[in-house]
Structures are given as structure tokens and as C-alpha cells.
Write a protein that holds these residues in place. Structure first.
Motif, PDB file in Angstrom:
ATOM      1  N   MET A 102       0.963  -1.194  -0.182  1.00 37.84           N
ATOM      2  CA  MET A 102       0.006  -0.015   0.174  1.00 37.84           C
ATOM      3  C   MET A 102       0.840   1.303   0.082  1.00 37.84           C
ATOM      4  SD  MET A 102      -3.004   1.214   2.585  1.00 37.84           S
ATOM      5  CE  MET A 102      -3.921   2.867   2.162  1.00 37.84           C
ATOM      6  N   LYS A 154      -3.618   0.663  -3.430  1.00 36.84           N
ATOM      7  CA  LYS A 154      -3.307  -0.677  -2.841  1.00 36.84           C
ATOM      8  C   LYS A 154      -2.950  -1.523  -4.124  1.00 36.84           C
ATOM      9  CE  LYS A 154      -6.806   0.076   0.916  1.00 36.84           C
ATOM     10  NZ  LYS A 154      -7.884  -0.323   1.370  1.00 36.84           N
ATOM     11  N   ALA A 190      -9.008  -5.724  -1.858  1.00 33.66           N
ATOM     12  CA  ALA A 190      -8.235  -4.502  -1.547  1.00 33.66           C
ATOM     13  C   ALA A 190      -8.627  -4.309  -0.089  1.00 33.66           C
ATOM     14  CB  ALA A 190      -8.606  -3.525  -2.312  1.00 33.66           C
ATOM     15  N   ILE A 246      -6.249  -4.935   2.818  1.00 28.84           N
ATOM     16  CA  ILE A 246      -4.913  -4.067   3.049  1.00 28.84           C
ATOM     17  C   ILE A 246      -5.334  -2.907   3.517  1.00 28.84           C
ATOM     18  CG2 ILE A 246      -2.996  -3.205   1.641  1.00 28.84           C
ATOM     19  CD1 ILE A 246      -3.682  -5.087  -0.757  1.00 28.84           C
TER      20      ILE A 246
END
Length: 434
Positions: free
Chosen positions: A181, A191, A298, A301
Motif C-alpha cells: 500500500m 493498494k 483490497a 490491505i
């Protein structure tokens, strides 16, 4: 009353609390009565606060006083035959200035020693601490697995570790099973999924070479562009994902609006829509999609708290959130006639040099938002001395619509001067009665 020049010369001393009582009273009375000096004080205080925040992580943990004193030359003064303490006291009583004269003689050497020592301390400190600089545009705020950072100024790769600074031209690569990230100024969160490679051209322009990314683009007043080998994504402040796998580019929008384009076509995507660009450059029609499910990868993250704090204090420039003036939209009534050309008017700029003007992309959409025409308008078309209008003939006339929408999108990678007081008109040929 004290002069403004004197007050401006003591701004920093006042902020640091170094003025005496009388000088402080005089200073505060003058500032209370002088608006100009009051503004100067506020500016200086804001500058101090910004510097304090930017270098918060880089301040020394202990004062330098004792380390400096330990390296000063010894000042032994014993030019006497007698070791008697009484004789020494008598000698000093007779010559009270002797010690200060010797100190005065040694001051130049001591000053040089102090400067050399402080320079060495700061140099060693900077070697062991990753300090931010004016070229930093981002920072790694999460890293897992085998991820690399390849600096833009050299071929040598290095681990993409937490709080690693990002500069223009850097490439980020993840291997299978790893992710990253990155936070960019704006702020924009990127990300990066596994088996992905991307290059950061600047804080508002990145190129996806392979793999997949998810972005939440901050609204800092400029466009954000994502380039892939098969298409370009222009962002108007949004949350979306882009993947480039097996020569297929896929764009999925969660929030806001993006524009996907190839050399020949373009389309606008809204929240909950997806479009694809195939290997031969064909752009699909927008289709409905559950963007949250598509981008579920995503959500796991998230930024490391310490890295996020370091980014905010050392890289991100704090500014009020603003809607992007990234495009100007004009609706032109055509009343069902035929449009053969467009004409742009603007206010001439006497100060701007020809090389200062920005290029623009012009997009024409139909009354239902369907894409019709895309033209690239190079900066040279606006740079002629005294120029204030530009005719744009259409290869294929537009007909049968009550109105058209025209978008002018500046290219922030070209020039620095934008057109002012822009108007757009169309040459419309109306149908004659039968």
C-alpha cells in the motif's frame, strides 16, 4: 511608536519567547495596532508550526550541549612557577582579565570546532534516519511478502519496506502472494495486489504495467491519470480499481466517476459500472457490476498506523479538501440541427509565455451521455500572441440531437497556464421547413 522594520526583525524572537518584558510589551502593542505586522506574525507562526510538524520525527532526542562541550579544546591556564593556591588567588586578583583574554583568543578555534562537530552529528544522524525531502511524493504505508522498490534514477532494486519514501519515476513490484500500500500526496491511497508492477510518474500520474491496483484518489485540485498498455483512465476524484492481465484492461468504479479511453474511443463510468479494453484496443460498453465484491481483495490491505502517521507528518502537505476543477463542462443547445464545427473562446493572457500554456483534451458527448468525439488540443494552438479563439472542425457532423455536452480537460503534465473565461459555441445548421 516602534517601526515595522524593527518589529519584523524580532518576529522569531517573539515566537521563541526570547524578548524581554519591555520589548515584548512594545512588540504586542505594535502588532495590535498594525495589520501588516499582524499578518506577518501569523505567517511566521504558521511556518514554524509546519516545520515543527514536518520534522517531528527527526528532532534529536537529547541536547547537543554536553556532546559539544566534551569536544572543545582544553583551556588550561597554569603559566606560574608556584603551585600555591594562595599565589594563584593573588595572581588572579592582580590580573582579573587574564582568563578572559585567553578565552577570547581561543574563541575562533572553539567556534570552528563547534561547527565541525555539529556538521558531523547532523551528517551521521541523516545517514541513519530516512529523512523526507522535497522530491518525496509518497511513502510505503503497508508491505507484506516479497515486494520491491526500483528507484527511478537507478537499476538497483531494494525491499519496499514500511515508511520507504517514494519519488518520481520509482517502480513498485510485488511477487506472488505479496502486496503493498502506497500513500501519495493529495492524499491518494494505492493498494497494489500480488504479481503487479507499476511506475509512479508523479503524485497524479501512474502507469500500471501488469497486475491490479485499487485507488482512492484525493481531491487536491488536479486530475489523476492511470495509464495501461491498452488504455488510459482519467479520474475526477473517486474510488476504483484497474487491472491489466493477459492484455485485458478492466476498470471498476466504486465511487465517483472515471473516464476510460483508447486512441479511438472513450466512455464515462459511474459508481457500480465496469468497462474493459481488449488487446486490440476495443473499448466495451459500460456494464453493471457489484464493485465492492469485485474489489474485496483490497479491503484486507489497511495502512500501518505508524507509517500512516509518518506520511501525514513528513510527506503529505495538509490543505483544505477541494472539488477538482479538473474539467470544464459546457452544454450547447443544438435544437436538432447539424453541428459541423465547434469554436472555443478565451481571455488572452498578456503575461504568459507561449511555452506556458497547457494542452487540453476535448470530449463531445450526446444528450444521453454517449461519447461522440475526442480531440487533443495541443498547447501551441493557444499560444499565438493575442489569440482568443480556436475553430475545431468535426470530421463527422453531429445531427439529430437537442443538445451536446462538451468537456475540456487540462493536461497537468504540460505547461502551467490554463485558459481563462472560456466559452464554447457550436456552428449549427438548422433544418429548413418542407
Amino acid at each position: 511608536m516602534v517601526s515595522c522594520t524593527r518589529v519584523e526583525g524580532t518576529l522569531q524572537a517573539y515566537i521563541d519567547g526570547e524578548l524581554g518584558d519591555s520589548d515584548r510589551a512594545i512588540f504586542e502593542q505594535h502588532v495590535a495596532e498594525c495589520e501588516s505586522c499582524r499578518d506577518s506574525l501569523r505567517t511566521q507562526q504558521r511556518a514554524n508550526a509546519t516545520l515543527f510538524a514536518v520534522f517531528a520525527d527527526d528532532r534529536l532526542d537529547a541536547p547537543l550541549r554536553y556532546r559539544v562541550l566534551a569536544h572543545l579544546p582544553m583551556m588550561e591556564v597554569m603559566p606560574r612557577d608556584s603551585d600555591s593556591v594562595v599565589d594563584l588567588i593573588n595572581e588572579r586578583a592582580k590580573n582579573p582579565r587574564t582568563t578572559w583574554v585567553l578565552v577570547g583568543r581561543l574563541m575562533p578555534a572553539a567556534a570552528i570546532a563547534i561547527l565541525v562537530f555539529v556538521t558531523l552529528v547532523l551528517y551521521n544522524y541523516s545517514e541513519t534516519h530516512d529523512l523526507g525531502n522535497v522530491t518525496s511524493i509518497g511513502m510505503v504505508t503497508n508491505a507484506f511478502g516479497d515486494a520491491l522498490l526500483v528507484p527511478g534514477d537507478g537499476p538497483m532494486s531494494q525491499p519496499a519496506e514500511l515508511q520507504k519514501l517514494i519519488t518520481r519515476g520509482d517502480r513498485l513490484e510485488t511477487r506472488r502472494g505479496s502486496f503493498l500500500m502506497v500513500s501519495l500526496t493529495g492524499p491518494t491511497s494505492v493498494k497494489i495486489g500480488s504479481s503487479t508492477s507499476l511506475r509512479v510518474t508523479d503524485a497524479r500520474n501512474i502507469s500500471l504495467e501488469r497486475g491490479k491496483i485499487w485507488l482512492d484518489v484525493g481531491r487536491d485540485g488536479k486530475l489523476f491519470r492511470v495509464n495501461t498498455p491498452r488504455g488510459e483512465v482519467t479520474v475526477f476524484g473517486t474510488c476504483f480499481s484497474v487491472s491489466y492481465v493477459n492484455e485485458l484492461t478492466t476498470v471498476t468504479v466504486e465511487r465517483g466517476e472515471v473516464q476510460v479511453e483508447t486512441d479511438q474511443e472513450f466512455c464515462a463510468l459511474e459508481a457500480g459500472q465496469r468497462a474493459e479494453v481488449s488487446g486490440d484496443g476495443a473499448l466495451s460498453e459500460p456494464s453493471a457490476v457489484d464493485a465492492k465484491i469485485e474489489n474485496a481483495w483490497a479491503r484486507v490491505i489497511t495502512p500501518d498506523p505508524l507509517a500512516e502517521s509518518a506520511f501525514n507528518s513528513r510527506v503529505q502537505v495538509t490543505s483544505p479538501a477541494a472539488e477538482m476543477p479538473s474539467r470544464s463542462v459546457y452544454v450547447v443547445d443544438t435544437f436538432g440541427g447539424t453541428v459541423s464545427s465547434l469554436r472555443i473562446y478565451w481571455q488572452p493572457s498578456a503575461e504568459a509565455e507561449p511555452a506556458d500554456f497547457r494542452s487540453y483534451d476535448l470530449y463531445v458527448l450526446g444528450e444521453n451521455g454517449e461519447p461522440i468525439v475526442h480531440r487533443r488540443l495541443q498547447s501551441s494552438k493557444f499560444a499565438a500572441p493575442g489569440a482568443s479563439s480556436l475553430d475545431i472542425p468535426l470530421d463527422t457532423p453531429i445531427s439529430g440531437m437537442k443538445s451536446i455536452e462538451i468537456r475540456l480537460v487540462p493536461d497537468y503534465l504540460t505547461g502551467s497556464t490554463e485558459l481563462k473565461d472560456v466559452e464554447v459555441k457550436a456552428d449549427v445548421l438548422m433544418k429548413t421547413g418542407s
